[in-house]
Design a protein around this motif. Structure first.
Motif, short mmCIF file in Angstrom:
data_model
loop_
_atom_site.label_atom_id
_atom_site.label_comp_id
_atom_site.label_asym_id
_atom_site.label_seq_id
_atom_site.Cartn_x
_atom_site.Cartn_y
_atom_site.Cartn_z
N THR A 19 -11.09 7.47 11.03
CA THR A 19 -9.85 7.51 10.27
C THR A 19 -8.72 7.14 11.38
O THR A 19 -7.79 6.41 10.96
N GLU A 42 -3.90 1.53 13.18
CA GLU A 42 -2.39 1.82 12.60
C GLU A 42 -2.69 2.63 11.20
O GLU A 42 -3.79 2.53 10.27
N LYS A 43 -1.80 3.70 11.03
CA LYS A 43 -1.94 4.34 9.69
C LYS A 43 -0.55 4.52 9.07
O LYS A 43 0.37 4.56 9.87
N TRP A 44 -0.40 4.25 7.94
CA TRP A 44 0.89 4.49 7.29
C TRP A 44 0.96 5.65 6.33
O TRP A 44 -0.04 5.54 5.64
N GLU A 45 2.14 6.32 6.14
CA GLU A 45 2.02 7.09 4.99
C GLU A 45 3.48 6.99 4.29
O GLU A 45 4.46 7.82 4.68
N HIS A 51 -1.76 7.14 1.70
CA HIS A 51 -2.14 6.91 3.17
C HIS A 51 -2.83 5.26 3.01
O HIS A 51 -3.48 4.99 2.32
N GLU A 52 -2.16 4.48 3.87
CA GLU A 52 -2.49 3.04 4.05
C GLU A 52 -2.97 2.68 5.49
O GLU A 52 -2.31 3.15 6.41
N GLN A 53 -3.99 1.76 5.42
CA GLN A 53 -4.02 0.88 6.68
C GLN A 53 -4.18 -0.44 6.41
O GLN A 53 -3.93 -1.02 5.27
N SER A 88 -12.75 4.01 2.61
CA SER A 88 -11.40 3.45 2.36
C SER A 88 -11.48 2.20 1.21
O SER A 88 -12.47 1.52 1.41
N ARG A 109 -0.36 -3.85 4.53
CA ARG A 109 -1.04 -2.60 4.28
C ARG A 109 -1.90 -2.78 2.90
O ARG A 109 -1.43 -2.59 1.90
N MET A 113 -6.50 4.43 1.93
CA MET A 113 -7.40 5.26 2.81
C MET A 113 -8.10 6.37 1.76
O MET A 113 -7.71 6.59 0.82
N ASP A 116 -6.02 9.38 0.71
CA ASP A 116 -5.07 9.06 -0.12
C ASP A 116 -5.36 9.84 -1.60
O ASP A 116 -6.35 9.84 -2.08
#
Ligand code: ADP
Ligand code: 5RP
Length: 551
Positions: A19, A42-45, A51-53, A88, A109, A113, A116
């Motif tokens: 993760t 990298e991870k984005w919320e 939750h995105e990558q 994911s 993105r 994930m 999510d």
């Protein structure tokens, strides 16, 4: 070959996409790690529960770590490459370019994930169908699986994503496609997260019933209509382009991949346990429960015949060890929960400063701090009046209820370092109590488990390991190689190269027992009481809910 000449060495590269980071290892035929590298991803919320990558960022990290572990090696000696990754969802258009999975239209993105939870309404509707495929995911589909996420994309991003999409991959399958150009999917991903049956294939009626009939109409070309067992060799091996990216030679064997927890299972479950005083020495492999503990924990138990465990995923045929059924219990956040509790505490800056001054991780510092404050009692007894229910991100198993929340009882006005250390201990214990809860559900349904085989980032924490032994009452086996998930990925590469006749043979030769941690029997009574309180916590949570919902 003349008597004095040595056989050329044979190596395999395993790549594990977790993760938070990508890891790679160079592994020899006996499962020894010769080189290791890791790189963050990298991870984005963008909003709560989204939750995105980025699949491009992940691939770039795979390239960085692979190049590092093969430095200085004769590339001709590398015989095979295996990937594992989190489950994911990767979305690409018809030309294999990333598509946005977000309202902002940010195509970088393009990965939803595994953790999510955006597709709650979708999964509730899927579960209301009571379709027979749900029997094979513990009776209730998880919001973390792919069908609800696909339905969410169809219902929410029709023009920007759904209509343009050409390929939906589980992340492990994306990586093997990127390496070989072959779009065949691994049986592991499709069976565990996409409702595919190893025996019957896709079930058209399920996809039609849930509103994703589009896949049936185009013969499942977007989600996979060619399926291979994990470890099978893909196409002509590594493409020249991928070989350049990864710093390897074109044409080396690349394996059909595995989900990360399953690779961890392969890396530990088949080890020769003779000579360690373990009861499982005289028992079948089905007495072993592999627990892969990273951001989440996954509890992998195998059986000769299918076992249906309410709230525990599976039974999945041949999804991990060929020829065996798999049940997969899980806790959605474990490492992430410990980090959350520790980092969110008022005394965290003090902890960080003190750990840094001693050149220790915060966990090593907390463990030694607990030893200092425990006085005459065993460490675990410090939580006699502090109890945690760990479902801060819902319950995956065995309650399969994503609406459940975390609970802490026993708080005081103190916010000092002692308080942080004891809260950390109670959290670690709650995770181990959750493992006991899952194991008991599996046993009630027919599993017979005597030994835990632990791996993943949390297995580096001696407190976490000891608490699992004490609370479950079972010995915990740690592997010789702490990065056992990477051994599992390398086993895949070794199988694809043809150097081993079967996954079972490679498992037996490449996974090795390191340390065994036995439970402290004298503490059993105390942990039985903690377990009683643990079960009461969730019972009470449900009562609160009923009171609040009562008109
Ligand atoms: N040396 C360590 N000591 C204690 N805990 C650790 C250590 N290294 C990692 N962890 C824990 O393991 C978790 C990450 O495990 P890892 O297997 O790397 O995760 P993932 O595969 O999900 O990326 C972290 O959340 C942290 O709590
Ligand atoms: O669902 C899972 C396996 O089936 C895992 O929880 C998911 O892949 C994430 O793994 P990790 O916690 O190791 O990053």
């Amino acid at each position: 070959m003349s008597g004095g000449e040595q056989k050329p060495k044979r190596y395999y590269v395993g790549v594990d996409v977790g993760t938070g980071s990508v890891r790679a290892a160079l592994v020899d035929q006996s499962g020894v790690l010769l080189a290791f590298a890791d790189h963050p991803i990298e991870k984005w919320e963008p909003q709560f529960n989204h939750h995105e990558q980025s699949s491009e960022d992940i691939w770039a990290a795979c390239c960085v770590v692979t190049k590092k572990v093969v430095q200085g090696i004769d590339l001709n000696q590398i015989r095979g490459l295996g990937f594992d990754a989190t489950c994911s969802l990767v979305v690409l258009d018809k030309e294999f370019h990333p598509l946005p999975v977000n309202h902002e239209g940010d195509s970088r993105r393009n990965v939803i994930m595994w953790l999510d939870h955006r597709a709650v309404s979708q999964v509730n509707r899927i579960n209301e169908t009571k379709h027979s495929v749900l029997q094979y995911v513990g009776g209730v589909m998880s919001v973390e699986m792919q069908a609800p996420k696909l339905l969410w994309l169809k219902e929410n991003l029709r023009e920007t994503c759904w209509d343009k999409a050409g390929h939906f991959f589980d992340l492990p399958d994306f990586l093997s496609w990127k390496a070989t150009g072959v779009t065949a999917r691994s049986l592991c991903s499709l069976v565990c997260k996409w409702t595919y049956s190893a025996e019957k294939g896709w079930d058209d009626s399920f996809w039609k019933m849930v509103g994703l009939e589009d896949f049936v109409a185009d013969n499942y070309s977007k989600i996979g209509n060619q399926v291979l067992p994990p470890g099978a060799s893909l196409g002509n091996g590594l493409t020249p382009e991928a070989a350049r990216d990864l710093g390897l030679l074109p044409g080396i064997a690349v394996a059909a991949s595995l989900i990360d927890a399953h690779a961890g299972g392969l890396g530990v479950i088949g080890a020769d346990v003779r000579g360690h005083g373990l009861v499982c020495e005289g028992q079948p492999v089905t007495s072993r429960l592999a627990v892969i503990c990273g951001t989440s924990s996954c509890h992998m138990g195998i059986s000769k015949d299918p076992i249906f465990v309410p709230g525990v995923w599976g039974p999945y045929f041949s999804a991990m060890v060929p020829g065996f059924w798999l049940n997969e219990g899980g806790q959605s956040v474990t490492g992430k929960l410990i980090d959350h509790m520790v980092q969110g505490h008022a005394a965290f800056p003090e902890l960080q400063a003190k750990a840094t001054a001693r050149c220790q991780s915060v966990y090593a510092y907390l463990n030694s701090h607990l030893d200092l404050i425990k006085k005459a009692q065993p460490v675990g007894f410090l939580t006699v009046d502090l109890h945690v229910w760990p479902d801060f991100h819902g319950n995956r198993s065995p309650l399969a209820d994503l609406t459940l929340k975390g609970m802490v009882t026993g708080l005081t006005l103190s916010q000092d370092l002692d308080d942080l250390a004891i809260l950390y201990l109670a959290t670690v214990q709650a995770i181990a109590l959750g493992t006991r809860f899952i194991k008991e559900a599996m046993e009630a349904a027919g599993h017979s488990i005597s030994t835990l085989f632990l791996c993943g980032g949390l297995s580096k924490n001696p407190l976490f390991v000891q608490m699992h032994a004490d609370i479950t009452g079972m010995p915990v086996v740690l592997s010789q190689e702490v990065e056992s998930v990477l051994v599992g990925a390398a086993i895949l590469g070794a199988c694809a190269s043809g150097d081993f006749a079967s996954v079972q043979e490679a498992m037996a030769k490449m996974s090795k027992v390191g340390k065994v941690v036995f439970p402290r029997q004298e503490d059993k009574k105390y942990y039985d009481k903690k377990y009683q309180v643990f079960l009461k916590l969730v019972e009470h949570q449900m009562e609160y809910l009923a009171i609040m919902n009562d008109d």
